[in-house]
Design a protein around this motif. Structure first.
Motif, PDB file in Angstrom:
ATOM      1  N   GLY A   1       0.792 -10.248  -5.361  1.00 42.61           N
ATOM      2  CA  GLY A   1       0.469  -8.968  -4.336  1.00 42.61           C
ATOM      3  C   GLY A   1       0.815  -9.575  -3.048  1.00 42.61           C
ATOM      4  O   GLY A   1       1.383  -8.431  -2.408  1.00 42.61           O
ATOM      5  N   GLN A   2       0.477 -10.345  -2.430  1.00 46.02           N
ATOM      6  CA  GLN A   2       0.979 -10.755  -1.224  1.00 46.02           C
ATOM      7  C   GLN A   2       2.287 -10.937  -1.019  1.00 46.02           C
ATOM      8  O   GLN A   2       2.930 -10.557   0.137  1.00 46.02           O
ATOM      9  CB  GLN A   2       0.234 -12.253  -0.758  1.00 46.02           C
ATOM     10  N   LEU A   3       3.418 -11.361  -2.021  1.00 42.58           N
ATOM     11  CA  LEU A   3       4.598 -11.319  -2.037  1.00 42.58           C
ATOM     12  C   LEU A   3       5.146 -10.008  -1.806  1.00 42.58           C
ATOM     13  O   LEU A   3       6.128  -9.621  -1.057  1.00 42.58           O
ATOM     14  CB  LEU A   3       5.171 -12.216  -3.282  1.00 42.58           C
ATOM     15  N   GLY A   4       4.465  -9.113  -2.646  1.00 43.76           N
ATOM     16  CA  GLY A   4       4.945  -7.735  -2.521  1.00 43.76           C
ATOM     17  C   GLY A   4       4.816  -7.122  -1.002  1.00 43.76           C
ATOM     18  O   GLY A   4       5.534  -6.163  -0.635  1.00 43.76           O
ATOM     19  N   PHE A   5       3.487  -7.449  -0.459  1.00 44.18           N
ATOM     20  CA  PHE A   5       3.437  -6.756   0.924  1.00 44.18           C
ATOM     21  C   PHE A   5       4.294  -7.318   1.819  1.00 44.18           C
ATOM     22  O   PHE A   5       4.857  -6.653   2.531  1.00 44.18           O
ATOM     23  CB  PHE A   5       1.863  -7.350   1.440  1.00 44.18           C
ATOM     24  N   PHE A   6       4.666  -8.723   1.862  1.00 42.63           N
ATOM     25  CA  PHE A   6       5.498  -9.374   2.755  1.00 42.63           C
ATOM     26  C   PHE A   6       6.998  -8.829   2.505  1.00 42.63           C
ATOM     27  O   PHE A   6       7.900  -9.009   3.108  1.00 42.63           O
ATOM     28  CB  PHE A   6       5.427 -10.973   2.984  1.00 42.63           C
ATOM     29  N   HIS A   7       7.303  -8.736   1.249  1.00 45.01           N
ATOM     30  CA  HIS A   7       8.697  -8.324   0.727  1.00 45.01           C
ATOM     31  C   HIS A   7       9.241  -6.922   0.997  1.00 45.01           C
ATOM     32  O   HIS A   7      10.104  -6.534   1.315  1.00 45.01           O
ATOM     33  CB  HIS A   7       9.041  -8.684  -0.333  1.00 45.01           C
ATOM     34  N   LYS A   8       8.067  -5.863   0.426  1.00 48.07           N
ATOM     35  CA  LYS A   8       8.633  -4.628   0.417  1.00 48.07           C
ATOM     36  C   LYS A   8       7.771  -3.719   1.303  1.00 48.07           C
ATOM     37  O   LYS A   8       8.506  -2.608   1.646  1.00 48.07           O
ATOM     38  CB  LYS A   8       8.145  -4.172  -0.953  1.00 48.07           C
ATOM     39  N   PHE A   9       6.486  -4.173   1.759  1.00 46.71           N
ATOM     40  CA  PHE A   9       5.895  -3.046   2.556  1.00 46.71           C
ATOM     41  C   PHE A   9       5.755  -3.615   3.945  1.00 46.71           C
ATOM     42  O   PHE A   9       6.765  -4.252   4.426  1.00 46.71           O
ATOM     43  CB  PHE A   9       4.291  -3.008   2.010  1.00 46.71           C
ATOM     44  N   ALA A  10       4.740  -3.446   4.739  1.00 41.80           N
ATOM     45  CA  ALA A  10       4.564  -3.595   6.163  1.00 41.80           C
ATOM     46  C   ALA A  10       5.063  -4.953   6.676  1.00 41.80           C
ATOM     47  O   ALA A  10       5.586  -5.293   7.620  1.00 41.80           O
ATOM     48  CB  ALA A  10       3.268  -3.033   6.626  1.00 41.80           C
ATOM     49  N   GLY A  11       4.620  -5.745   5.749  1.00 43.40           N
ATOM     50  CA  GLY A  11       4.750  -7.421   5.997  1.00 43.40           C
ATOM     51  C   GLY A  11       6.333  -7.774   6.350  1.00 43.40           C
ATOM     52  O   GLY A  11       6.907  -8.750   6.966  1.00 43.40           O
ATOM     53  N   LYS A  12       7.264  -6.892   5.643  1.00 47.73           N
ATOM     54  CA  LYS A  12       8.737  -7.120   5.673  1.00 47.73           C
ATOM     55  C   LYS A  12       9.221  -7.063   7.161  1.00 47.73           C
ATOM     56  O   LYS A  12      10.336  -7.739   7.490  1.00 47.73           O
ATOM     57  CB  LYS A  12       9.423  -6.189   4.696  1.00 47.73           C
ATOM     58  N   ASP A  13       8.623  -6.362   7.863  1.00 53.31           N
ATOM     59  CA  ASP A  13       9.078  -6.209   9.383  1.00 53.31           C
ATOM     60  C   ASP A  13       8.596  -7.277  10.427  1.00 53.31           C
ATOM     61  O   ASP A  13       9.154  -7.366  11.258  1.00 53.31           O
ATOM     62  CB  ASP A  13       8.448  -4.802   9.766  1.00 53.31           C
ATOM     63  N   TYR A  14       7.799  -8.338   9.789  1.00 52.37           N
ATOM     64  CA  TYR A  14       7.465  -9.505  10.527  1.00 52.37           C
ATOM     65  C   TYR A  14       8.591 -10.400  10.581  1.00 52.37           C
ATOM     66  O   TYR A  14       9.370 -10.797   9.828  1.00 52.37           O
ATOM     67  CB  TYR A  14       6.290 -10.323   9.799  1.00 52.37           C
ATOM     68  N   GLU A  15       8.884 -10.704  12.043  1.00 52.94           N
ATOM     69  CA  GLU A  15       9.887 -11.547  12.219  1.00 52.94           C
ATOM     70  C   GLU A  15       9.730 -12.982  11.563  1.00 52.94           C
ATOM     71  O   GLU A  15      10.744 -13.616  11.123  1.00 52.94           O
ATOM     72  CB  GLU A  15      10.318 -11.644  13.688  1.00 52.94           C
ATOM     73  N   ASP A  16       8.748 -13.441  11.780  1.00 50.96           N
ATOM     74  CA  ASP A  16       8.324 -14.696  11.190  1.00 50.96           C
ATOM     75  C   ASP A  16       8.222 -14.687   9.663  1.00 50.96           C
ATOM     76  O   ASP A  16       7.384 -14.068   9.235  1.00 50.96           O
ATOM     77  CB  ASP A  16       7.107 -15.356  11.638  1.00 50.96           C
ATOM     78  N   LYS A  17       9.037 -15.264   9.039  1.00 49.09           N
ATOM     79  CA  LYS A  17       9.374 -15.326   7.637  1.00 49.09           C
ATOM     80  C   LYS A  17       8.428 -16.245   6.777  1.00 49.09           C
ATOM     81  O   LYS A  17       8.485 -16.399   5.519  1.00 49.09           O
ATOM     82  CB  LYS A  17      10.594 -15.300   7.014  1.00 49.09           C
ATOM     83  N   ARG A  18       7.513 -17.003   7.588  1.00 49.51           N
ATOM     84  CA  ARG A  18       6.800 -18.170   6.913  1.00 49.51           C
ATOM     85  C   ARG A  18       5.898 -17.396   5.811  1.00 49.51           C
ATOM     86  O   ARG A  18       5.768 -18.034   4.850  1.00 49.51           O
ATOM     87  CB  ARG A  18       6.175 -19.195   8.056  1.00 49.51           C
ATOM     88  N   PRO A  19       5.097 -16.600   6.359  1.00 45.00           N
ATOM     89  CA  PRO A  19       4.243 -16.113   5.602  1.00 45.00           C
ATOM     90  C   PRO A  19       4.996 -15.501   3.957  1.00 45.00           C
ATOM     91  O   PRO A  19       4.321 -15.721   3.032  1.00 45.00           O
ATOM     92  CB  PRO A  19       3.326 -14.892   6.074  1.00 45.00           C
ATOM     93  N   ARG A  20       5.849 -14.913   4.246  1.00 47.19           N
ATOM     94  CA  ARG A  20       6.724 -14.497   2.925  1.00 47.19           C
ATOM     95  C   ARG A  20       6.920 -15.743   2.324  1.00 47.19           C
ATOM     96  O   ARG A  20       6.778 -15.674   0.935  1.00 47.19           O
ATOM     97  CB  ARG A  20       7.822 -13.622   3.368  1.00 47.19           C
ATOM     98  N   ASP A  21       7.710 -16.426   2.683  1.00 49.64           N
ATOM     99  CA  ASP A  21       8.121 -17.731   2.119  1.00 49.64           C
ATOM    100  C   ASP A  21       7.185 -18.424   1.318  1.00 49.64           C
ATOM    101  O   ASP A  21       7.306 -19.108   0.393  1.00 49.64           O
ATOM    102  CB  ASP A  21       9.058 -18.654   3.098  1.00 49.64           C
TER     103      ASP A  21
END
Length: 234
Positions: free
Chosen positions: A131-151
């Motif tokens: 679920g968190q991966l989905g947030f950072f990859h597809k939803f609002a989190g994808k716009d974060y410049e810092d990709k460490r949370p997604r990674d």
């Protein structure tokens, strides 16, 4: 005929068939766990759509059944001792339905606890991490410049997929030849990761051949096909 009128939730979602189990849900990975289980067991039930768009989950009626304001939830008019039972949390509902019907849970005590073990693994790991991966990859989190949370969530999702892939080596399903609530809980999330979240390439799904094989078998089951669309969003 059971009287469900004392349950506030039935004031917003009236029971047309009060003798049937009432399902309050939405076709998300957590929601379809229960609709798939109900379709697999053949228990008569009545589905009710809880719309996030209109904040149904925050209504007093829904909160009266689930104070945690999450789907799914059920109201079984024929619970233990013949009394109505209200229940939330998808894992708890799956265990309840398995025990109520005597299906999709091993009768052997050791195997039963091992099945619950894998169910808890999904509840505590696969669902939250995917679920968190989905947030950072597809939803609002994808716009974060810092990709460490997604990674971070990519790495943890890959680790969990590796655990599942190794478990499925030489096994048809998580518990072996028998299809159980562990599978019903896990594979809707795997399907969502590669489908709705569009993260298959990101996690290297091609490297998890046992997972993809089991997922393909899961999504072709007739009860799964039906359950994935319940409740109807239209």
């Amino acid at each position: 005929m059971p009287d469900l009128s004392t349950f506030l939730i039935t004031h917003k979602w009236p029971a047309r068939h009060p003798d049937r189990l009432q399902l309050y849900s939405l076709p998300t990975p957590n929601g379809v766990k229960v609709s798939i289980m109900l379709e697999e067991t053949g228990l008569p039930y009545e589905p009710h759509l809880v719309s996030f768009e209109t904040q149904d989950q925050m209504s007093p009626e829904f909160l009266s059944l689930n104070p945690n304001n999450k789907i799914p939830a059920i109201l079984d008019p024929n619970g233990p001792g013949g009394q109505p039972l209200a229940l939330f949390e998808s894992g708890a509902i799956l265990i309840y339905l398995a025990e109520k019907t005597g299906q999709f849970m091993p009768q052997d005590a050791a195997l039963r606890y091992q099945t619950i073990q894998w169910l808890m693994w999904q509840m505590g790991g696969v669902g939250p991490m995917f679920g968190q991966l989905g947030f950072f990859h597809k939803f609002a989190g994808k716009d974060y410049e810092d990709k460490r949370p997604r990674d971070r969530y990519v790495a943890e999702s890959k680790r969990l997929l590796g655990v599942l892939d190794r478990r499925l080596a030489n096994r048809a399903w998580i518990m072996g030849d028998a299809y159980t609530i562990a599978d019903i809980a896990t594979f809707p999330w795997v399907r969502n990761l590669t489908g709705f979240y569009e993260a298959g390439d990101l996690v290297g799904m091609q490297d998890f051949q046992n997972v993809t094989r089991a997922l393909a078998a899961f999504v072709t089951r007739p009860a799964v096909v039906r359950g994935l669309g319940i409740p109807d969003r239209s």
